[in-house]
Structure formats: C-alpha cells, structure tokens
Design an enzyme around this catalytic site. Structure first.
Site, mmCIF file in Angstrom:
data_model
loop_
_atom_site.group_PDB
_atom_site.id
_atom_site.type_symbol
_atom_site.label_atom_id
_atom_site.label_comp_id
_atom_site.label_asym_id
_atom_site.label_seq_id
_atom_site.Cartn_x
_atom_site.Cartn_y
_atom_site.Cartn_z
ATOM 1 N N LYS A 14 -15.177 -22.924 21.629
ATOM 2 C CA LYS A 14 -16.011 -24.042 21.128
ATOM 3 C C LYS A 14 -15.151 -25.065 20.388
ATOM 4 O O LYS A 14 -15.221 -26.263 20.658
ATOM 5 C CB LYS A 14 -17.084 -23.515 20.148
ATOM 6 N N ARG A 89 -27.151 -21.287 14.994
ATOM 7 C CA ARG A 89 -26.749 -19.935 15.349
ATOM 8 C C ARG A 89 -27.878 -18.927 15.180
ATOM 9 O O ARG A 89 -27.674 -17.736 15.410
ATOM 10 C CB ARG A 89 -25.651 -19.534 14.377
ATOM 11 N N ARG A 128 -5.061 -15.104 18.137
ATOM 12 C CA ARG A 128 -5.146 -16.181 17.152
ATOM 13 C C ARG A 128 -4.822 -15.664 15.743
ATOM 14 O O ARG A 128 -4.307 -16.416 14.912
ATOM 15 C CB ARG A 128 -6.535 -16.819 17.171
ATOM 16 N N ARG A 134 -6.461 -16.430 10.384
ATOM 17 C CA ARG A 134 -7.838 -16.457 9.868
ATOM 18 C C ARG A 134 -8.256 -15.062 9.421
ATOM 19 O O ARG A 134 -8.078 -14.094 10.157
ATOM 20 C CB ARG A 134 -8.788 -16.960 10.965
ATOM 21 N N ARG A 146 -18.466 -9.643 14.558
ATOM 22 C CA ARG A 146 -18.882 -11.023 14.861
ATOM 23 C C ARG A 146 -19.507 -11.107 16.249
ATOM 24 O O ARG A 146 -20.491 -11.817 16.454
ATOM 25 C CB ARG A 146 -17.686 -11.971 14.768
HETATM 26 P P1 AP5 Z 1 -11.583 -21.382 19.653
HETATM 27 O O1 AP5 Z 1 -11.634 -22.707 20.317
HETATM 28 O O2 AP5 Z 1 -11.134 -21.330 18.243
HETATM 29 O O3 AP5 Z 1 -12.976 -20.608 19.834
HETATM 30 P P2 AP5 Z 1 -14.318 -20.698 19.024
HETATM 31 O O4 AP5 Z 1 -15.402 -20.531 20.007
HETATM 32 O O5 AP5 Z 1 -14.314 -21.916 18.173
HETATM 33 O O6 AP5 Z 1 -14.202 -19.340 18.173
HETATM 34 P P3 AP5 Z 1 -14.361 -19.060 16.622
HETATM 35 O O7 AP5 Z 1 -13.603 -17.802 16.325
HETATM 36 O O8 AP5 Z 1 -14.028 -20.264 15.812
HETATM 37 O O9 AP5 Z 1 -15.871 -18.728 16.548
HETATM 38 P P4 AP5 Z 1 -16.650 -18.058 15.422
HETATM 39 O O10 AP5 Z 1 -18.013 -18.266 15.894
HETATM 40 O O11 AP5 Z 1 -16.254 -16.662 15.123
HETATM 41 O O12 AP5 Z 1 -16.173 -18.853 14.129
HETATM 42 P P5 AP5 Z 1 -16.822 -19.992 13.266
HETATM 43 O O13 AP5 Z 1 -15.712 -20.698 12.621
HETATM 44 O O14 AP5 Z 1 -17.831 -20.754 14.013
HETATM 45 O O15 AP5 Z 1 -10.649 -20.440 20.543
HETATM 46 C C1 AP5 Z 1 -10.329 -19.128 20.131
HETATM 47 C C2 AP5 Z 1 -8.845 -18.841 20.459
HETATM 48 O O16 AP5 Z 1 -8.711 -18.813 21.873
HETATM 49 C C3 AP5 Z 1 -7.866 -19.907 19.953
HETATM 50 O O17 AP5 Z 1 -6.685 -19.297 19.573
HETATM 51 C C4 AP5 Z 1 -7.644 -20.795 21.184
HETATM 52 O O18 AP5 Z 1 -6.391 -21.424 21.165
HETATM 53 C C5 AP5 Z 1 -7.778 -19.792 22.319
HETATM 54 N N1 AP5 Z 1 -8.329 -20.398 23.546
HETATM 55 C C6 AP5 Z 1 -9.291 -21.357 23.638
HETATM 56 N N2 AP5 Z 1 -9.553 -21.650 24.929
HETATM 57 C C7 AP5 Z 1 -8.762 -20.832 25.670
HETATM 58 C C8 AP5 Z 1 -8.584 -20.644 27.077
HETATM 59 N N3 AP5 Z 1 -9.267 -21.370 27.964
HETATM 60 N N4 AP5 Z 1 -7.714 -19.714 27.472
HETATM 61 C C9 AP5 Z 1 -6.998 -18.971 26.574
HETATM 62 N N5 AP5 Z 1 -7.108 -19.110 25.230
HETATM 63 C C10 AP5 Z 1 -7.980 -20.023 24.789
HETATM 64 O O19 AP5 Z 1 -17.610 -19.134 12.173
HETATM 65 C C11 AP5 Z 1 -16.896 -18.311 11.262
HETATM 66 C C12 AP5 Z 1 -17.870 -17.683 10.304
HETATM 67 O O20 AP5 Z 1 -18.491 -18.710 9.507
HETATM 68 C C13 AP5 Z 1 -19.046 -16.903 10.914
HETATM 69 O O21 AP5 Z 1 -18.698 -15.566 11.196
HETATM 70 C C14 AP5 Z 1 -20.085 -17.010 9.791
HETATM 71 O O22 AP5 Z 1 -19.785 -16.098 8.748
HETATM 72 C C15 AP5 Z 1 -19.851 -18.408 9.254
HETATM 73 N N6 AP5 Z 1 -20.683 -19.411 9.945
HETATM 74 C C16 AP5 Z 1 -20.262 -20.490 10.651
HETATM 75 N N7 AP5 Z 1 -21.305 -21.167 11.149
HETATM 76 C C17 AP5 Z 1 -22.427 -20.521 10.728
HETATM 77 C C18 AP5 Z 1 -23.815 -20.722 10.962
HETATM 78 N N8 AP5 Z 1 -24.260 -21.744 11.717
HETATM 79 N N9 AP5 Z 1 -24.691 -19.836 10.408
HETATM 80 C C19 AP5 Z 1 -24.251 -18.813 9.637
HETATM 81 N N10 AP5 Z 1 -22.944 -18.559 9.404
HETATM 82 C C20 AP5 Z 1 -22.033 -19.400 9.958
HETATM 83 MG MG MG Z 2 -14.349 -22.250 16.086
#
Ligand code: AP5
Ligand code: MG
Length: 187
Positions: A14, A89, A128, A134, A146
């Site tokens: 994402k 979410r 990552r 992270r 997660r």
């Molecule tokens: P990346 O692009 O970072 O993926 P992502 O989908 O953004 O994954 P996240 O880990 O950021 O998602 P998340 O939902 O756990 O975290 P968030 O910050 O939203 O890609 C991942 C990796 O893969 C990178 O290293 C990238 O380079 C690599 N990659 C990408 N594309 C690729 C490809 N095609 N091929 C190979 N490699 C590739 O949330 C974190 C925490 O915050 C949650 O757990 C929760 O506690 C809180 N939070 C955030 N939003 C909310 C909400 N709305 N409600 C409640 N809690 C929330």
């Molecule tokens: Mg992300």
C-alpha cells in the site's frame, strides 16, 4: 477529483504504490501508520497511546484513529485529492469516513485492493525489518498477529465497498513497476 483508498494486508505494498501514485497525480498521501509513527517519534500523547497497540500488532482504537483522520482531511484544500493508506480498517471507520466526507462534499472514488498471499507478506515484512527497523516487523509473532487482525477485523471492509461497486482487485504479486502499471490502468 481522486479520492482513493489503498487497501491490503500488512506488507501488501500500500505504502509503496500510494507514494508513487500520489507523486504522479499530486494527491495527498494519508498513511495512518506513518502519521502514528511520527507521533511516536515526537513522544506525543497520541504517540504514547498508539505505541501500546502498534508494538503488539493490534489496531489503535477506532475513536482515536477517526479523530486523527478527520483532523487531516479538514485541513486539505477543497480541490485536493487524496489517497488513504491503511484507513479505513474496520467497519466503524468506514462509517465514520462516509460521514466526514459527506460534510466536505467528497466521496471515495475507488478502493484499490492489493491482493498478496500470506507467505509473500511474511517474506516482505521480514526483509523490511532489516532495512527500516520498524518495531512491528522485527518479531514474526507480531507480523503474524497483524495478518490475523487484518483477516478478522479489516477484510469485512472489502464487502462494504464491493457492494458499492467501488472495489478494484489488483494482483499484488510482481515487480513494483508491474503492479503500478496495473493500478494506473484502473484509476
Ligand atoms: P509496503 O509498501 O510498506 O506495504 P504496506 O502495505 O504499506 O505494509 P505495512 O506493513 O505498512 O502495513 P501495515 O498495515 O502493517 O502498517 P501500517 O503502517 O498501515 O511494502 C512492504 C515491504 O515490501 C517494503 O519493504 C517494500 O519495499 C516491499 N515491497 C513492496 N512492493 C513489493 C513488490 N511488488 N515486490 C517485493 N517487495 C515489495 O499500520 C501499522 C500499525 O498502525 C497497525 O498495526 C495499527 O496498530 C496502527 N494503525 C494504522 N492505521 C490504523 C487504523 N486505520 N486503525 C487502527 N490502527 C491503525
Ligand atoms: Mg504501509
């Protein structure tokens, strides 16, 4: 005006894809995870509260997240499109988003669902952990949690947008550029 949601499991890409699209189309990239990590880095009250949940791979409570997103959307100029990354979410977040967008005469145009199988998610997040350090990528149990939380609490959101014919399914496997081109062909 584009008002997009990037949807998918942790590690689905994402953030990677939303950043590229936001740059190309001059959209605001609103990543709730990034906002929360900035709050943690700034040692704010919100950051301290969020950290307790994020470190375990649990969701931060809805009321906290909803107030945070509303504050961000209120500050956008009328003509500014956006990409929501990591929000909504849960079903209460979807409902709150609908209400807050209504107030500003906006509507979600499309929900881009990046579909990636579990083993690939685990591989990406584990790699990552080495690069970005992270806290929630460092431990396989937190990664697994997660993904479980996503399956239980977040996937019902797909149904909601599917019924509104806003959901676009994208195969999230392939190179970053391949996936980006798939997204470009639908937005
Ligand atoms: P990346 O692009 O970072 O993926 P992502 O989908 O953004 O994954 P996240 O880990 O950021 O998602 P998340 O939902 O756990 O975290 P968030 O910050 O939203 O890609 C991942 C990796 O893969 C990178 O290293 C990238 O380079 C690599 N990659 C990408 N594309 C690729 C490809 N095609 N091929 C190979 N490699 C590739 O949330 C974190 C925490 O915050 C949650 O757990 C929760 O506690 C809180 N939070 C955030 N939003 C909310 C909400 N709305 N409600 C409640 N809690 C929330
Ligand atoms: Mg992300």
């Amino acid at each position: 005006m584009k008002h997009l949601v990037f949807f998918g499991a942790p590690g689905a890409g994402k953030g990677t894809q939303a950043k590229k699209l936001a740059e190309q189309f001059n959209l605001s990239h609103i990543s709730t995870g990034d906002v929360l990590r900035n709050e943690i880095a700034g040692l704010t009250e919100l950051g301290n509260l969020a950290k307790k949940y994020m470190d375990k791979g649990e969701l931060v409570p809805d009321d906290v997240i909803i107030a945070m997103v509303e504050h961000i959307i209120e500050k956008l100029s009328d003509q500014q499109g956006f990409i929501l990354d990591g929000f909504p979410r849960t079903i209460p977040q979807v409902e709150a988003l609908d209400i807050m967008l209504d107030k500003h005469n906006r509507q979600i145009t499309k929900v881009i669902f990046l579909d990636v199988p579990k083993q690939e998610l685990v591989n990406r997040l584990s790699s990552r952990a080495e690069i970005e350090g992270r806290a929630d990528d460092k431990d396989i149990n937190i990664i697994e949690n997660r993904i479980n939380v996503y399956n239980q609490k977040t996937t019902p959101v797909l149904d909601f947008y599917s019924k509104q014919n806003k959901l676009v399914h994208i195969n999230g496997i392939g190179t970053i550029d391949d996936i980006y081109n798939r997204i470009l062909s639908v937005v």
